[in-house]
Design an enzyme around this catalytic site. Structure first.
Site, short mmCIF file in Angstrom:
data_model
loop_
_atom_site.label_atom_id
_atom_site.label_comp_id
_atom_site.label_asym_id
_atom_site.label_seq_id
_atom_site.Cartn_x
_atom_site.Cartn_y
_atom_site.Cartn_z
N ASN A 156 -9.94 1.69 8.08
CA ASN A 156 -11.27 1.77 8.69
C ASN A 156 -11.28 1.56 10.19
O ASN A 156 -12.36 1.60 10.82
CB ASN A 156 -12.23 0.77 8.01
CG ASN A 156 -11.79 -0.67 8.18
OD1 ASN A 156 -10.73 -0.93 8.75
ND2 ASN A 156 -12.58 -1.59 7.67
N ASP A 214 -6.38 11.59 2.39
CA ASP A 214 -6.66 11.70 0.97
C ASP A 214 -8.12 12.12 0.80
O ASP A 214 -8.96 11.85 1.67
CB ASP A 214 -6.40 10.38 0.26
CG ASP A 214 -7.30 9.27 0.77
OD1 ASP A 214 -7.22 8.94 1.98
OD2 ASP A 214 -8.11 8.73 -0.01
N PHE A 252 -5.00 -0.34 9.75
CA PHE A 252 -5.75 -0.23 8.50
C PHE A 252 -6.75 0.91 8.63
O PHE A 252 -7.19 1.29 9.72
CB PHE A 252 -6.39 -1.54 8.05
CG PHE A 252 -5.37 -2.54 7.57
CD1 PHE A 252 -4.87 -2.46 6.28
CD2 PHE A 252 -4.89 -3.53 8.41
CE1 PHE A 252 -3.91 -3.35 5.83
CE2 PHE A 252 -3.93 -4.42 7.97
CZ PHE A 252 -3.45 -4.33 6.68
N ASN A 285 -13.06 6.53 5.20
CA ASN A 285 -13.32 5.62 6.30
C ASN A 285 -12.45 5.85 7.52
O ASN A 285 -12.86 5.56 8.65
CB ASN A 285 -13.20 4.17 5.82
CG ASN A 285 -14.37 3.75 4.96
OD1 ASN A 285 -15.49 4.24 5.14
ND2 ASN A 285 -14.13 2.85 4.02
N TYR A 300 0.80 -1.22 0.00
CA TYR A 300 0.00 0.00 0.00
C TYR A 300 0.84 1.27 0.00
O TYR A 300 0.30 2.37 -0.11
CB TYR A 300 -0.92 0.03 1.23
CG TYR A 300 -1.87 -1.15 1.29
CD1 TYR A 300 -2.91 -1.27 0.38
CD2 TYR A 300 -1.72 -2.13 2.27
CE1 TYR A 300 -3.78 -2.35 0.44
CE2 TYR A 300 -2.58 -3.21 2.33
CZ TYR A 300 -3.61 -3.31 1.41
OH TYR A 300 -4.48 -4.38 1.46
N HIS A 349 -4.33 6.18 -1.49
CA HIS A 349 -4.90 6.22 -0.15
C HIS A 349 -3.86 6.60 0.89
O HIS A 349 -4.22 7.03 2.00
CB HIS A 349 -5.48 4.85 0.17
CG HIS A 349 -6.84 4.88 0.81
ND1 HIS A 349 -7.64 6.01 0.87
CD2 HIS A 349 -7.56 3.90 1.44
CE1 HIS A 349 -8.77 5.71 1.48
NE2 HIS A 349 -8.75 4.45 1.84
#
Length: 215
Positions: A65, A90, A63, A111, A14, A19
């Site tokens: 969320n 973002d 992560f 999120n 990632y 993101h």
């Protein structure tokens, strides 16, 4: 004291995604301050001072969320109110190249911000929103935010990160209103070419015959 939370997802897969643009700003800020990241409670963290103001910056490792899980411990430990919190995120709804600071407001589908609002029970903290644009027609937004930056986007991305760092420092030293006044005009989108100037030369058909030197 100020708490800065840079949103993103952990893991090398990632690291270069849209993101995680908040982590890019955080990494550059920490690099400039000459400090390093340490493992903390559900987050990597770094500490430094800016003009005498203590700053703690974290990158949640939960992560996206579940970002609130990483934000709550430092909020409680340092007994901070929402005015001391800046979240770097973002923003899917802003064109790539736009930078905006905003105090309060709904999560807009982000999120990480959604979970922070849920955990803290308030929307009244500052967000530094970095535009990543909506996906092209027919592409899933969830796939888009986890896609990697194109090589052609790198110069704009680097400049957006540079200005993001300056906006964070302005917020730390002068507060939200001053930071908004200084950086909310940021728009790095390419400008369309200027229209060609309209000719003011007389039309040769209307200007009459050329003078004849021989009379």
């Amino acid at each position: 004291m100020k708490l800065i939370v840079a949103l993103g997802n952990p893991g090398l897969q990632y690291a270069q995604t849209r993101h995680n643009i908040g982590w890019r700003v955080a990494d550059e800020l920490v690099r400039q301050q000459g400090v390093g990241w340490l493992s903390g409670d559900h987050a990597e963290r770094a500490e430094f001072r800016v003009v005498g103001e203590k700053v703690v910056i974290i990158k949640p490792q939960t992560f996206m969320n579940a970002s609130g899980k990483a934000v709550l411990p430092p909020i409680q430990f340092y007994k901070l109110g929402p005015e001391a919190l800046l979240v770097i995120q973002d923003d899917l709804d802003s064109p790539f190249g736009l930078l905006r600071l905003r105090v309060g407001g709904r999560h807009g589908g982000q999120n990480g911000v959604r979970d922070i609002i849920r955990v803290l029970g308030t929307e009244q903290f500052t967000r530094l929103k970095l535009g990543i644009s909506r996906p092209p027609a027919g592409r899933d937004p969830a796939d888009w935010v986890l896609s990697k930056w194109a090589e052609a986007e790198r110069p704009t991305l680097d400049e957006l990160v540079r200005l993001g760092v300056l906006a964070v420092l302005k917020w730390v030293t002068a507060g939200s209103k001053e930071a908004q006044a200084a950086y909310n005009s940021t728009d790095l989108r390419p400008r369309p070419p200027a229209p060609e100037p309209t000719s003011t030369e007389p039309n040769s058909a209307e200007a009459g015959p050329e003078p004849d030197p021989l009379g």
